[in-house]
Design a protein around this motif. Structure first.
Motif, PDB file in Angstrom:
ATOM      1  N   THR A 260      -9.176   1.027   0.593  1.00 58.23           N
ATOM      2  CA  THR A 260      -8.617   1.267   1.920  1.00 58.23           C
ATOM      3  C   THR A 260      -7.107   1.441   1.852  1.00 58.23           C
ATOM      4  N   LEU A 261      -6.436   0.579   1.091  1.00 58.19           N
ATOM      5  CA  LEU A 261      -4.979   0.635   0.997  1.00 58.19           C
ATOM      6  C   LEU A 261      -4.501   1.889   0.278  1.00 58.19           C
ATOM      7  N   ARG A 262      -5.249   2.342  -0.712  1.00 55.92           N
ATOM      8  CA  ARG A 262      -4.850   3.549  -1.444  1.00 55.92           C
ATOM      9  C   ARG A 262      -4.838   4.769  -0.526  1.00 55.92           C
ATOM     10  N   ILE A 263      -5.858   4.878   0.305  1.00 54.75           N
ATOM     11  CA  ILE A 263      -5.879   5.996   1.254  1.00 54.75           C
ATOM     12  C   ILE A 263      -4.767   5.831   2.276  1.00 54.75           C
ATOM     13  N   LEU A 264      -4.572   4.608   2.743  1.00 53.29           N
ATOM     14  CA  LEU A 264      -3.520   4.331   3.719  1.00 53.29           C
ATOM     15  C   LEU A 264      -2.155   4.738   3.187  1.00 53.29           C
ATOM     16  N   VAL A 265      -1.884   4.389   1.938  1.00 56.04           N
ATOM     17  CA  VAL A 265      -0.554   4.614   1.354  1.00 56.04           C
ATOM     18  C   VAL A 265      -0.386   6.031   0.834  1.00 56.04           C
ATOM     19  N   TYR A 266      -1.408   6.561   0.181  1.00 59.63           N
ATOM     20  CA  TYR A 266      -1.256   7.834  -0.524  1.00 59.63           C
ATOM     21  C   TYR A 266      -2.024   9.004   0.105  1.00 59.63           C
ATOM     22  N   GLY A 267      -2.910   8.721   1.036  1.00 62.29           N
ATOM     23  CA  GLY A 267      -3.719   9.780   1.615  1.00 62.29           C
ATOM     24  C   GLY A 267      -3.449   9.975   3.094  1.00 62.29           C
ATOM     25  N   GLU A 268      -4.413  10.565   3.783  1.00 60.76           N
ATOM     26  CA  GLU A 268      -4.313  10.777   5.225  1.00 60.76           C
ATOM     27  C   GLU A 268      -5.017   9.626   5.937  1.00 60.76           C
ATOM     28  N   SER A 269      -4.306   8.989   6.834  1.00 59.34           N
ATOM     29  CA  SER A 269      -4.854   7.810   7.504  1.00 59.34           C
ATOM     30  C   SER A 269      -4.415   7.758   8.956  1.00 59.34           C
ATOM     31  N   ARG A 270      -5.320   7.290   9.803  1.00 59.96           N
ATOM     32  CA  ARG A 270      -5.007   7.065  11.209  1.00 59.96           C
ATOM     33  C   ARG A 270      -4.763   5.585  11.480  1.00 59.96           C
ATOM     34  N   LEU A 271      -4.915   4.779  10.468  1.00 64.49           N
ATOM     35  CA  LEU A 271      -4.878   3.329  10.626  1.00 64.49           C
ATOM     36  C   LEU A 271      -3.495   2.849  11.051  1.00 64.49           C
ATOM     37  N   LYS A 272      -3.453   2.124  12.172  1.00 64.15           N
ATOM     38  CA  LYS A 272      -2.205   1.579  12.685  1.00 64.15           C
ATOM     39  C   LYS A 272      -2.164   0.054  12.574  1.00 64.15           C
ATOM     40  N   LYS A 273      -3.354  -0.539  12.586  1.00 73.58           N
ATOM     41  CA  LYS A 273      -3.423  -1.996  12.524  1.00 73.58           C
ATOM     42  C   LYS A 273      -4.671  -2.406  11.761  1.00 73.58           C
ATOM     43  N   LEU A 274      -4.473  -3.246  10.728  1.00 73.34           N
ATOM     44  CA  LEU A 274      -5.583  -3.745   9.915  1.00 73.34           C
ATOM     45  C   LEU A 274      -5.428  -5.250   9.746  1.00 73.34           C
ATOM     46  N   MET A 275      -6.528  -5.987   9.937  1.00 71.57           N
ATOM     47  CA  MET A 275      -6.494  -7.418   9.689  1.00 71.57           C
ATOM     48  C   MET A 275      -7.755  -7.813   8.924  1.00 71.57           C
ATOM     49  N   VAL A 276      -7.542  -8.217   7.670  1.00 75.52           N
ATOM     50  CA  VAL A 276      -8.624  -8.717   6.824  1.00 75.52           C
ATOM     51  C   VAL A 276      -8.503 -10.230   6.826  1.00 75.52           C
ATOM     52  N   GLU A 277      -9.494 -10.882   7.402  1.00 71.82           N
ATOM     53  CA  GLU A 277      -9.368 -12.315   7.650  1.00 71.82           C
ATOM     54  C   GLU A 277      -9.970 -13.163   6.533  1.00 71.82           C
ATOM     55  N   GLY A 278      -9.353 -14.312   6.311  1.00 72.86           N
ATOM     56  CA  GLY A 278      -9.919 -15.330   5.436  1.00 72.86           C
ATOM     57  C   GLY A 278     -10.059 -14.931   3.990  1.00 72.86           C
ATOM     58  N   MET A 279      -9.071 -14.230   3.447  1.00 74.07           N
ATOM     59  CA  MET A 279      -9.150 -13.841   2.044  1.00 74.07           C
ATOM     60  C   MET A 279      -8.971 -15.043   1.121  1.00 74.07           C
ATOM     61  N   ASP A 280      -9.695 -15.037   0.016  1.00 73.38           N
ATOM     62  CA  ASP A 280      -9.535 -16.061  -1.010  1.00 73.38           C
ATOM     63  C   ASP A 280      -8.190 -15.843  -1.700  1.00 73.38           C
ATOM     64  N   PRO A 281      -7.403 -16.887  -1.917  1.00 70.70           N
ATOM     65  CA  PRO A 281      -6.108 -16.726  -2.593  1.00 70.70           C
ATOM     66  C   PRO A 281      -6.224 -15.995  -3.925  1.00 70.70           C
ATOM     67  N   ALA A 282      -7.314 -16.218  -4.650  1.00 73.92           N
ATOM     68  CA  ALA A 282      -7.503 -15.529  -5.928  1.00 73.92           C
ATOM     69  C   ALA A 282      -7.677 -14.033  -5.721  1.00 73.92           C
ATOM     70  N   ASP A 283      -8.317 -13.633  -4.614  1.00 71.77           N
ATOM     71  CA  ASP A 283      -8.482 -12.212  -4.312  1.00 71.77           C
ATOM     72  C   ASP A 283      -7.144 -11.577  -3.981  1.00 71.77           C
ATOM     73  N   VAL A 284      -6.317 -12.319  -3.262  1.00 79.00           N
ATOM     74  CA  VAL A 284      -4.985 -11.798  -2.929  1.00 79.00           C
ATOM     75  C   VAL A 284      -4.193 -11.534  -4.208  1.00 79.00           C
ATOM     76  N   GLU A 285      -4.282 -12.462  -5.161  1.00 78.74           N
ATOM     77  CA  GLU A 285      -3.580 -12.289  -6.429  1.00 78.74           C
ATOM     78  C   GLU A 285      -4.107 -11.092  -7.207  1.00 78.74           C
ATOM     79  N   GLY A 286      -5.359 -10.704  -6.942  1.00 79.31           N
ATOM     80  CA  GLY A 286      -5.949  -9.568  -7.640  1.00 79.31           C
ATOM     81  C   GLY A 286      -5.533  -8.220  -7.090  1.00 79.31           C
ATOM     82  N   LEU A 287      -4.830  -8.207  -5.957  1.00 77.95           N
ATOM     83  CA  LEU A 287      -4.375  -6.945  -5.385  1.00 77.95           C
ATOM     84  C   LEU A 287      -3.124  -6.442  -6.094  1.00 77.95           C
TER      85      LEU A 287
END
Length: 324
Positions: A260-287
């Motif tokens: 999702t972020l790759r398209i948002l940053v490098y592609g065409e996107s209409r996304l104005k607001k995104l909220m991914v709730e309750g991520m595991d801290p280990a998953d955040v470190e994997g980004l």
């Protein structure tokens, strides 16, 4: 000095349209002429009729409320619990007012299941905001979803609730019909705070994402229950679908979020607001830190981190802000 009562009725109506509700109620008591002019239906579209008992049905026949837009059905009086025709008769009364766009409180009533499916759907189709009534039958739900899929309704905001009575029946709707219907609504909440099995099925949500990616749909805002099972949906499908929307609240895995972020940053996107709730801290470190930074520059913070009670020394918040 001009006698205001000599003005044409259409001019008086325009004057009355500038009145606040309280002043309008006073004006129609001034004289017979003003009362007659004040019966014009365009003056009372702001009114909200409250229904508590059968006696209140007569309000819906009031001449001035011929363009009524909003009805509030109050919590169930004991007399209505045993009156199996109360809700069906209410729908018959509402069906005579084609301008009604909002009905609040009907989810309280089990006897919604007694309403003829065609009558129920004809009324529900007119609404701009629809919460699937808690005790709808499978036949009623099927017909409602078919109408939304055919894009023949006024529904702009849909809440698919999570009551034990509703969701087993919602999950019986075919994935394709569910996707076609939901993607034709602008603002959708799929059971914001529900636990399985009172959430859409994996097949229904996957079909919804596929429908969004394959053609132009009306859906712009989507909130999906935290506990929905999305893990097995193809990351590219998730990424493509979410970037066709404008606002999303959802729980996805690292691969899906990265896509999702790759398209948002490098592609065409209409996304104005995104909220991914309750991520595991280990998953955040994997980004990818650079990808996260670029995404935050475009849409701001887009995730929260789940904190267990053992880790939360302050014991104040269950979630931490994910902004770096």
């Amino acid at each position: 000095m001009c006698d205001i009562n000599r003005l044409p009725a259409e001019i008086l109506i325009k004057i009355f349209q500038s009145f606040a509700p309280r002043d309008l109620k006073t004006a129609v008591l001034v004289c017979p002429l003003w009362r007659k002019v004040g019966e014009d239906t365009t003056l009372w579209t702001w009114a909200v009729v409250k229904i508590n008992t059968r006696d209140d049905f007569q309000k819906l026949n009031t001449e001035r409320l011929g363009m009524l837009q909003e009805i509030e059905v109050l919590p169930i009086p004991s007399v209505n619990e045993t009156d199996e025709t109360f809700v069906p008769d209410l729908f018959k009364a509402i069906s005579n007012i084609p301008t009604v766009r909002r009905i609040h409180g009907l989810y309280h009533y089990e006897n919604i299941s007694k309403v003829d499916p065609d009558l129920l759907v004809s009324v529900a189709n007119r609404l701009e905001q629809l919460t699937l009534f808690g005790h709808m039958t499978t036949e009623q739900l099927e017909l409602m979803f078919r109408q939304m899929a055919e894009n023949t309704t006024h529904v702009k905001a849909l809440v698919v609730g999570g009551t034990p009575a509703t969701f087993p029946r919602v999950r019986q709707i075919s994935a394709q019909l569910f996707a076609s219907a939901v993607s034709n609504v602008v603002d959708v909440v799929l059971c914001d705070s529900c636990l399985p099995p009172y959430i859409p099925s994996f097949q229904q949500i996957e079909a919804l994402f596929v429908a969004i990616t394959r053609s132009e749909r009306s859906l712009k805002k989507l909130s999906v229950a935290l506990y929905s099972d999305l893990a097995d949906i193809d990351p590219d499908t998730v990424g493509s679908a979410l970037n066709r929307l404008e606002e999303v609240q959802i729980h996805v895995n690292v691969a899906q979020l990265t896509a999702t972020l790759r398209i948002l940053v490098y592609g065409e996107s209409r996304l104005k607001k995104l909220m991914v709730e309750g991520m595991d801290p280990a998953d955040v470190e994997g980004l990818d830190p650079d990808l996260v930074k670029r995404a935050q520059e475009k849409i701001g913070n887009f995730y929260t981190v789940y904190v267990s009670e053992e880790e939360d020394d302050s014991n104040e918040d269950e979630y931490e802000d994910g902004e770096e």
